[in-house]
Scaffold this active site. Sequence first.
Site, PDB file in Angstrom:
ATOM      1  N   SER A 120      11.904  -1.253  -1.890  1.00 61.27           N
ATOM      2  CA  SER A 120      10.614  -1.665  -2.455  1.00 61.27           C
ATOM      3  C   SER A 120       9.626  -1.838  -1.307  1.00 61.27           C
ATOM      4  O   SER A 120       9.732  -2.785  -0.519  1.00 61.27           O
ATOM      5  CB  SER A 120      10.763  -2.980  -3.229  1.00 61.27           C
ATOM      6  N   LYS A 157       7.144 -10.782  -1.181  1.00 56.85           N
ATOM      7  CA  LYS A 157       6.779  -9.536  -0.485  1.00 56.85           C
ATOM      8  C   LYS A 157       6.196  -8.538  -1.479  1.00 56.85           C
ATOM      9  O   LYS A 157       5.167  -7.898  -1.206  1.00 56.85           O
ATOM     10  CB  LYS A 157       8.014  -8.937   0.176  1.00 56.85           C
ATOM     11  N   LYS A 192       7.071  -0.296  -9.617  1.00 56.74           N
ATOM     12  CA  LYS A 192       7.870  -1.460  -9.226  1.00 56.74           C
ATOM     13  C   LYS A 192       6.989  -2.690  -9.049  1.00 56.74           C
ATOM     14  O   LYS A 192       7.346  -3.802  -9.459  1.00 56.74           O
ATOM     15  CB  LYS A 192       8.634  -1.167  -7.930  1.00 56.74           C
TER      16      LYS A 192
END
Length: 298
Positions: A99, A241, A173
């Site tokens: 990711s 994050k 995502k």
Amino acid sequence: MASASLSIAFLGIGLMGSRQAKRLLEAGYSPTLWNRSREKAEVLAPLGARVVDRAADAVSDADVVILMLENGRIVTDVLFSQGVAEALKPGAVLVDMSSIKPAEAQDHARHLAERDVHHIDAPVSGGTTGAEKGTLAIMAGGEAEIFARVEPILSIMGRPVHVGPHGAGQLAKLANQIIVGVTIGAVAEALLLAQRGGADPAKVREALRGGFAESRILELHGQRMVERDFVTKGRSVTHLKDLDNALDAAERIEIDALPYTALTADLFRGLIENAGDLDHSGLFVELERRNGGRSSKP
């Protein structure tokens, strides 16, 4: 590309990668594995995996290379500082399931194309349970023709969907992480309100199940909040994050405000600073702190 005779390299044998690589082994593939801490990869050697010390050595003969690394900085380092990009053979497909920022994925795709290497960004959702069961949601960006070539391999690990060009998988995502993070915060607020007002939060959760408030978050993360089970299953650091990456992506495409995302990122930041890297359902703990500390009730 459905043949188990294809040569596969898998870089990043952590909590997720170890389970994904095991799925490939069980499907008849014999992947070459690399991990910064070799001992984590060695666990899969008895199942037929080959383990090497250098990432570049893992990929030199691979038709498909899968990455599952912590963040974009590490992906860039492994690809372009540790010799992986140079070692990849022309025509190979690199599938990055990490990711990272959409802009990073697009940049990696451009540089690999210069070496005649194909790139698919394919981050996942579903956690370690999904990785173990092969039920991950896999969001893939890149050329449709290249996605079709690796789709059978990805299907061993979950449900792959091609969502657009390079970087689109990462955008999907980030969309997932916004929905999950904001919903965790909403469930935490609702259960804290119920608890502080004198209702039984476990019973409130039960009463809400099946109505319009029903969700996997209410089911799973709500249960963790009720039981105060904040042992890490989904890392708060990782979720923060991803939310920061979403805010970065929004700025790049000139979206002026994602207020729910920004607020949820702030909550995660407070959680990590004050309680450490708990499970992301631990937003409940941060909301308690911001409202005068833990309630006397469970």
